[in-house]
Design an enzyme around this catalytic site. Structure first.
Site, PDB file in Angstrom:
ATOM      1  N   GLY A  34       0.887  -1.355   0.037  1.00 24.45           N
ATOM      2  CA  GLY A  34      -0.045   0.003  -0.027  1.00 24.45           C
ATOM      3  C   GLY A  34       0.834   1.316   0.031  1.00 24.45           C
ATOM      4  CB  SER A  35       0.477   4.395   1.738  1.00 27.08           C
ATOM      5  OG  SER A  35      -0.631   5.000   0.884  1.00 27.08           O
TER       6      SER A  35
END
Length: 516
Positions: free
Chosen positions: A94-95
């Site tokens: 993800g981020s």
């Protein structure tokens, strides 16, 4: 190395040996074994308790003073078929991917192929947003709107959500949407701080155009291979991608009844990268942590700038560097950290860079209990660990399943009165539960939850919209329309509300009476 088990879950503790002189060698080693093993037990017990509560399913690794002292797996990597997690399981970051995108930019800067204060249109001339620099993107101060909304509104809207043709959306497609529809910026560049996936998506495009290589290939050659991260890669849309990661785990969710599982892994924007898109393992992320203390990738001064807060136009400092949030440890020392949540995955990397400590947790069944790392930080600093409060829907959902909606509502009210500090109460929790029940065709139960939400949060437009949806599903169009009009009265701009009202008024179908 010693191998321990906590509640049947395997983990390892690496013993730290401090040797000062030959005479005191055995004494120091014994003391270190006792201290470290005891702390490792605490890490394992804490994570096992989280797993038992349904708050953690994943892998964890702890580094103290530059040495790994704990690693463990807790739960399953997939549910269809069920398979156990392994220490080398590959997770979607993800981020947390943003720090690798930032590193790509930093390497190119040191190579003289770009500068931080260069206008991004030097590399993306078709972009209709003047005055934004690479530094603005790195620091989340560009003002660019999130691309997901424009994609949701315009990307292959004629296709079903799960149509394979919808899943080919990549960075160039996102860029084209920004060029065509030109959603307005939220503020002038440098004026404010606002987290922006769009910014890091565009940074990946800049990496590719400045280097002349595909983003995934550039990161592989310039970061992953030099760092020895053999099991790390950037997702790029090809049919065989998953086959290239035999230990890849999948995102899944557990329904509020605590029993049924469902896949969360697929999303039509999975092929976007820069803001996300990287897959990795505990071991590789430990190598990543290690290499950031060296000048193998970039110089120490470049790393220092990456770990420094951004500055707004008015001189105020932000708490974000280049792909890292800036924080302080319980000892007041510098911390860089980041969280990533996407498609059922929740990833955390927490680095006390002055103390050479690091906590890495990789989760594939939880995007809600985002603060569970706080307890690990407590243990790291020899404090009793704090446990996350339980989301109320996790408790009430089981009550609905086992005892019915009346008992569930009574239990909700009892807990809110008697134990308000033990649970997280908010309208979104009840809303999530209501829509899950509605999706399972448990309409009466959904109506009960939505009605409770309306009573608890009468000033929210959203609760009336949700209650109206449930009434509509029941066939009670008259009361559904009444609730939709309450939404409009509270917030006339509420998404889709005018369309709902117009449709019901146009059909003019008499609604049946309702005692809900």
């Amino acid at each position: 190395m010693k191998i321990f088990k906590v509640n049947g879950l395997k983990y390892t503790a690496i013993l730290l040996l401090t040797i000062s002189t030959f005479a005191s060698c055995m004494q120091m080693q014994n003391r270190s074994e006792i201290t470290t093993a005891t702390k490792a037990d605490k890490y394992g017990a804490y994570l096992s308790e989280l797993h038992a509560r349904g708050q953690f399913n994943g892998n964890a690794l702890i580094i103290e003073n530059g040495e790994m002292v704990f690693q463990g797996t807790f739960g399953i990597g997939n549910f269809d078929p069920v398979d156990s997690l392994e220490l080398n399981s590959v997770f979607r970051l993800g981020s947390v991917s943003k720090q690798f995108t930032a590193m790509g930019i930093m390497i190119l800067k040191e190579e003289g192929k770009l500068s931080y204060d260069q206008d991004i249109r030097a590399f993306i001339p078709e972009l209709p947003y003047p005055g934004i620099t690479i530094r603005h993107l790195l620091h989340h101060t560009s003002g660019l709107p999130d691309y997901s909304r424009i994609m949701n509104e315009h990307w292959k809207t004629d296709l079903a959500y799960d149509d394979p043709e919808k899943f080919i959306a990549g960075n160039e497609d996102i860029l084209k949407m920004l060029v065509v529809y030109q959603p307005p910026v939220h503020f002038k560049p440098g004026e404010k701080w606002e987290y922006s996936n769009t910014g890091y998506n565009l940074l990946a495009t800049i990496v590719s155009r400045a280097s002349g290589e595909p983003f995934h290939k550039y990161l592989q050659e310039q970061i992953f291979i030099p760092a020895g991260m053999a099991n790390t890669s950037v997702y790029h849309y090809i049919p065989s991608f998953d086959e290239q990661m035999p230990n890849r785990v999948f995102g899944f969710g557990t329904k509020f009844n605590g029993v049924d599982r469902f896949s969360t892994d697929a999303h039509y924007l999975n092929a976007a990268y820069g803001e996300g898109g990287i897959y990795s393992t505990l071991e590789d992320l430990m190598k990543w942590d290690n290499i950031l203390y060296t000048d193998v990738l970039v110089s120490a001064s470049t790393i220092e700038e990456a770990f420094s807060p951004g500055t707004l136009n008015n001189g105020d400092k932000t708490d974000y560097g280049f792909g890292w949030f800036i924080d302080t440890s319980p000892n007041g020392k510098k911390v860089v950290r980041h969280m990533g949540g996407w498609a059922g995955f929740l990833i955390n990397i927490y680095r006390e860079i002055e103390e050479n400590n690091c906590i890495i947790t990789l989760t594939n069944n939880n995007s809600r209990y985002f603060n569970m790392d706080d307890g690990l930080i407590d243990i790291l600093h020899n404090q009793p660990p704090k446990f996350p409060r339980t989301f109320i829907a996790d408790v009430i959902g089981k009550k609905v399943q086992n005892e019915g909606i009346t008992a569930a509502i009574a239990y909700y009210q009892k807990l809110k009165t008697e134990q308000p500090d033990h649970y997280i109460f908010n309208e979104y929790e009840l809303n999530f539960l209501g829509y899950e029940l509605l999706g399972d065709q448990k309409i009466d139960e959904a109506i009960g939850i939505f009605k409770l939400n309306q009573e608890e949060y009468p000033q929210s437009a959203n609760v009336y919209d949700s209650y109206g949806d449930a009434l509509l599903a029941q066939g009670d169009t008259a009361h559904a329309l009444s609730n939709f009009k309450k939404v409009e009265a509270i917030d006339s701009t509420f998404f889709g509300i005018k369309k709902k009202i117009d449709a019901l008024e146009a059909n003019a179908i008499p609604g049946k009476a309702s005692n809900k």
